[in-house]
Motif scaffolding. Structure first.
Motif, PDB file in Angstrom:
ATOM      1  N   ASP A  12     -99.483  11.591 -16.106  1.00 58.51           N
ATOM      2  CA  ASP A  12    -100.566  11.602 -15.132  1.00 58.51           C
ATOM      3  C   ASP A  12    -101.483  10.414 -15.389  1.00 58.51           C
ATOM      4  O   ASP A  12    -102.058  10.298 -16.473  1.00 58.51           O
ATOM      5  CB  ASP A  12    -101.351  12.907 -15.271  1.00 58.51           C
ATOM      6  N   PRO A  13    -101.646   9.474 -14.424  1.00 59.95           N
ATOM      7  CA  PRO A  13    -102.483   8.305 -14.675  1.00 59.95           C
ATOM      8  C   PRO A  13    -103.954   8.646 -14.900  1.00 59.95           C
ATOM      9  O   PRO A  13    -104.723   7.803 -15.336  1.00 59.95           O
ATOM     10  CB  PRO A  13    -102.303   7.461 -13.406  1.00 59.95           C
ATOM     11  N   HIS A  14    -104.364   9.864 -14.602  1.00 58.76           N
ATOM     12  CA  HIS A  14    -105.746  10.268 -14.839  1.00 58.76           C
ATOM     13  C   HIS A  14    -105.837  11.311 -15.941  1.00 58.76           C
ATOM     14  O   HIS A  14    -106.840  12.009 -16.051  1.00 58.76           O
ATOM     15  CB  HIS A  14    -106.370  10.809 -13.557  1.00 58.76           C
ATOM     16  N   ALA A  15    -104.796  11.420 -16.770  1.00 60.70           N
ATOM     17  CA  ALA A  15    -104.813  12.416 -17.842  1.00 60.70           C
ATOM     18  C   ALA A  15    -105.943  12.145 -18.814  1.00 60.70           C
ATOM     19  O   ALA A  15    -106.264  11.003 -19.111  1.00 60.70           O
ATOM     20  CB  ALA A  15    -103.480  12.413 -18.588  1.00 60.70           C
ATOM     21  N   THR A  16    -106.541  13.218 -19.347  1.00 61.01           N
ATOM     22  CA  THR A  16    -107.658  13.058 -20.275  1.00 61.01           C
ATOM     23  C   THR A  16    -107.382  13.682 -21.629  1.00 61.01           C
ATOM     24  O   THR A  16    -108.154  13.507 -22.557  1.00 61.01           O
ATOM     25  CB  THR A  16    -108.925  13.708 -19.695  1.00 61.01           C
ATOM     26  N   GLU A  17    -106.283  14.397 -21.784  1.00 62.22           N
ATOM     27  CA  GLU A  17    -106.081  15.147 -23.012  1.00 62.22           C
ATOM     28  C   GLU A  17    -105.105  14.498 -23.973  1.00 62.22           C
ATOM     29  O   GLU A  17    -104.944  14.951 -25.087  1.00 62.22           O
ATOM     30  CB  GLU A  17    -105.568  16.569 -22.670  1.00 62.22           C
ATOM     31  N   THR A  18    -104.406  13.435 -23.538  1.00 61.00           N
ATOM     32  CA  THR A  18    -103.416  12.825 -24.406  1.00 61.00           C
ATOM     33  C   THR A  18    -103.877  11.449 -24.843  1.00 61.00           C
ATOM     34  O   THR A  18    -104.803  10.877 -24.286  1.00 61.00           O
ATOM     35  CB  THR A  18    -102.067  12.694 -23.679  1.00 61.00           C
ATOM     36  N   GLY A  19    -103.203  10.899 -25.855  1.00 59.16           N
ATOM     37  CA  GLY A  19    -103.504   9.543 -26.291  1.00 59.16           C
ATOM     38  C   GLY A  19    -104.712   9.492 -27.188  1.00 59.16           C
ATOM     39  O   GLY A  19    -105.255  10.506 -27.620  1.00 59.16           O
ATOM     40  N   PRO A  20    -105.186   8.287 -27.506  1.00 62.81           N
ATOM     41  CA  PRO A  20    -106.266   8.102 -28.462  1.00 62.81           C
ATOM     42  C   PRO A  20    -107.584   8.739 -28.049  1.00 62.81           C
ATOM     43  O   PRO A  20    -108.404   9.072 -28.885  1.00 62.81           O
ATOM     44  CB  PRO A  20    -106.402   6.579 -28.544  1.00 62.81           C
ATOM     45  N   GLY A  21    -107.839   8.885 -26.748  1.00 62.20           N
ATOM     46  CA  GLY A  21    -109.113   9.445 -26.316  1.00 62.20           C
ATOM     47  C   GLY A  21    -109.143   9.661 -24.830  1.00 62.20           C
ATOM     48  O   GLY A  21    -108.149   9.474 -24.129  1.00 62.20           O
ATOM     49  N   GLY A  22    -110.294  10.088 -24.330  1.00 60.72           N
ATOM     50  CA  GLY A  22    -110.444  10.292 -22.901  1.00 60.72           C
ATOM     51  C   GLY A  22    -110.548   8.977 -22.161  1.00 60.72           C
ATOM     52  O   GLY A  22    -110.608   7.906 -22.759  1.00 60.72           O
ATOM     53  N   PRO A  23    -110.602   9.037 -20.824  1.00 55.16           N
ATOM     54  CA  PRO A  23    -110.623   7.797 -20.042  1.00 55.16           C
ATOM     55  C   PRO A  23    -111.953   7.076 -20.154  1.00 55.16           C
ATOM     56  O   PRO A  23    -113.018   7.685 -20.072  1.00 55.16           O
ATOM     57  CB  PRO A  23    -110.384   8.293 -18.609  1.00 55.16           C
ATOM     58  N   VAL A  47    -107.513   4.185 -18.077  1.00 56.53           N
ATOM     59  CA  VAL A  47    -107.373   3.534 -19.381  1.00 56.53           C
ATOM     60  C   VAL A  47    -108.081   4.400 -20.416  1.00 56.53           C
ATOM     61  O   VAL A  47    -109.302   4.596 -20.343  1.00 56.53           O
ATOM     62  CB  VAL A  47    -107.975   2.116 -19.365  1.00 56.53           C
ATOM     63  N   ARG A  48    -107.331   4.916 -21.367  1.00 55.01           N
ATOM     64  CA  ARG A  48    -107.893   5.816 -22.367  1.00 55.01           C
ATOM     65  C   ARG A  48    -108.618   5.033 -23.463  1.00 55.01           C
ATOM     66  O   ARG A  48    -108.182   3.956 -23.858  1.00 55.01           O
ATOM     67  CB  ARG A  48    -106.792   6.686 -22.988  1.00 55.01           C
ATOM     68  N   ARG A  49    -109.686   5.595 -23.934  1.00 49.75           N
ATOM     69  CA  ARG A  49    -110.468   4.963 -24.986  1.00 49.75           C
ATOM     70  C   ARG A  49    -109.606   4.745 -26.234  1.00 49.75           C
ATOM     71  O   ARG A  49    -108.913   5.636 -26.698  1.00 49.75           O
ATOM     72  CB  ARG A  49    -111.665   5.854 -25.334  1.00 49.75           C
ATOM     73  N   GLY A  50    -109.650   3.527 -26.781  1.00 49.79           N
ATOM     74  CA  GLY A  50    -108.887   3.213 -27.975  1.00 49.79           C
ATOM     75  C   GLY A  50    -107.426   2.902 -27.737  1.00 49.79           C
ATOM     76  O   GLY A  50    -106.671   2.736 -28.690  1.00 49.79           O
ATOM     77  N   SER A  51    -107.016   2.790 -26.464  1.00 52.90           N
ATOM     78  CA  SER A  51    -105.617   2.486 -26.153  1.00 52.90           C
ATOM     79  C   SER A  51    -105.442   1.005 -25.856  1.00 52.90           C
ATOM     80  O   SER A  51    -106.406   0.259 -25.686  1.00 52.90           O
ATOM     81  CB  SER A  51    -105.148   3.306 -24.941  1.00 52.90           C
ATOM     82  N   ASN A 205    -104.923  -4.995 -34.946  1.00 54.39           N
ATOM     83  CA  ASN A 205    -105.983  -4.833 -35.942  1.00 54.39           C
ATOM     84  C   ASN A 205    -107.341  -4.610 -35.278  1.00 54.39           C
ATOM     85  O   ASN A 205    -108.167  -3.838 -35.774  1.00 54.39           O
ATOM     86  CB  ASN A 205    -106.042  -6.051 -36.866  1.00 54.39           C
ATOM     87  N   LEU A 206    -107.581  -5.306 -34.153  1.00 56.38           N
ATOM     88  CA  LEU A 206    -108.831  -5.118 -33.430  1.00 56.38           C
ATOM     89  C   LEU A 206    -108.921  -3.710 -32.867  1.00 56.38           C
ATOM     90  O   LEU A 206    -109.978  -3.073 -32.905  1.00 56.38           O
ATOM     91  CB  LEU A 206    -108.945  -6.147 -32.298  1.00 56.38           C
ATOM     92  N   ARG A 207    -107.809  -3.225 -32.330  1.00 61.00           N
ATOM     93  CA  ARG A 207    -107.790  -1.860 -31.803  1.00 61.00           C
ATOM     94  C   ARG A 207    -108.021  -0.848 -32.920  1.00 61.00           C
ATOM     95  O   ARG A 207    -108.844   0.066 -32.803  1.00 61.00           O
ATOM     96  CB  ARG A 207    -106.455  -1.614 -31.100  1.00 61.00           C
ATOM     97  N   ASP A 208    -107.305  -1.012 -34.034  1.00 64.93           N
ATOM     98  CA  ASP A 208    -107.379  -0.034 -35.119  1.00 64.93           C
ATOM     99  C   ASP A 208    -108.660  -0.177 -35.945  1.00 64.93           C
ATOM    100  O   ASP A 208    -109.253   0.822 -36.350  1.00 64.93           O
ATOM    101  CB  ASP A 208    -106.161  -0.187 -36.031  1.00 64.93           C
ATOM    102  N   GLY A 209    -109.087  -1.421 -36.182  1.00 67.72           N
ATOM    103  CA  GLY A 209    -110.244  -1.643 -37.046  1.00 67.72           C
ATOM    104  C   GLY A 209    -111.576  -1.485 -36.347  1.00 67.72           C
ATOM    105  O   GLY A 209    -112.537  -0.965 -36.923  1.00 67.72           O
ATOM    106  N   LEU A 210    -111.646  -1.918 -35.077  1.00 66.58           N
ATOM    107  CA  LEU A 210    -112.903  -1.863 -34.340  1.00 66.58           C
ATOM    108  C   LEU A 210    -112.961  -0.722 -33.343  1.00 66.58           C
ATOM    109  O   LEU A 210    -114.020  -0.460 -32.765  1.00 66.58           O
ATOM    110  CB  LEU A 210    -113.133  -3.191 -33.602  1.00 66.58           C
TER     111      LEU A 210
END
Length: 274
Positions: A12-23, A47-51, A205-210
């Motif tokens: 679902d392109p608007h999914a909020t429960e999967t991945g690194p975080g919510g949209p 676009v999910r936060r932290g993805s 590294n930017l994604r994981d570190g920051l």
């Protein structure tokens, strides 16, 4: 043959429960056009936060145009663009400028000012948008260049460094205001495989570190498979998205023939060799 009126969606392109975080960034039923000329229509994405979100597709499909809309350079003809639940275009110019300070953009080829040193290029956003004194700005510039491995090149001109170094310098400038969302337009274009892989490592590294959220426009498959965990595929013929999902999902599971051919082109080229 698949019906092109509905995208091949592996999630679902608007999914909020999967991945690194919510949209953190969403578009709903967006159309992008220049006057009567439609570039893309019916764009739905989240676009999910932290993805790391990839915008994919062949030449001329509107990838860079979509990126321009995401950073506020092109207002959609219709549809909504939400940033953390706030309608980006509903506010006034001052509010949009405030929201834009959350963005860092790496343009193609780095887009550095040729008459400025790397340090001066990175300092420019800090001079324009903060009240920091010169000593503090110099300290911040050193920090950002060190983050991308270019501290020793702080006083060099763009003409004195390699293409890969210019990309990293452009990235340091994109990081100047500590944005939480980064946009990259073809970051690996023109780079050799080793330099491209090092840039991929830096992005991860930017994604994981920051904890940054990253949107990347690219057609470089090795890079996409390595770093992106979500994405959208744009079609130049129908002028609309035809698939959602990570590059690996689109390669292995998408049934749309155009998407399958694009995502498997390196494998197909290898199989066709004598």
């Amino acid at each position: 043959m698949q019906d092109r009126s509905s995208p091949s969606t592996l999630h679902d392109p608007h999914a909020t429960e999967t991945g690194p975080g919510g949209p953190v960034l969403t578009m709903k039923d967006v159309t992008l056009a220049f006057g009567p000329k439609i570039i893309q229509s019916h764009i739905d994405l989240s676009v999910r936060r932290g993805s790391i979100f990839a915008v994919m597709g062949g030449s001329g499909c509107g990838k860079s145009t979509l990126l321009k809309s995401m950073i506020g350079l092109l207002r959609p003809s219709c549809g909504t663009f939400m940033l953390d639940g706030e309608d980006y275009w509903a506010g006034n110019d001052r509010r949009r400028t405030e929201l834009n300070h959350r963005f860092g953009v790496l343009f193609q080829n780095g887009a550095l000012w040729s008459s400025m040193t790397l340090g001066e290029n990175v300092a420019l956003p800090l001079q324009m948008f903060t009240a920091l004194d010169s000593a503090s700005i110099r300290q911040m510039v050193s920090l950002k260049l060190a983050l991308v491995g270019l501290l020793d090149a702080i006083d060099l001109m763009p003409s004195e460094i390699s293409g890969g170094m210019r990309k990293r310098a452009g990235l340091a400038r994109a990081l100047a205001l500590d944005p939480d969302i980064l946009f990259f337009d073809e970051p690996s274009a023109g780079l050799d495989p080793i330099t491209s892989a090092r840039l991929d490592d830096l992005i991860l590294n930017l994604r994981d570190g920051l904890g940054a959220t990253i949107v990347i426009v690219s057609h470089e498959l090795p890079s996409l498979f390595r770093i992106a965990d979500d994405g959208i595929f744009l079609d130049a013929v129908s002028k609309r998205p035809i698939a959602h999902g990570s590059p690996k999902q689109l390669r292995d599971r998408c049934t749309d023939p155009q998407v399958h051919a694009f995502m498997n082109r390196q494998r197909n080229e290898k199989d066709s060799r004598p």
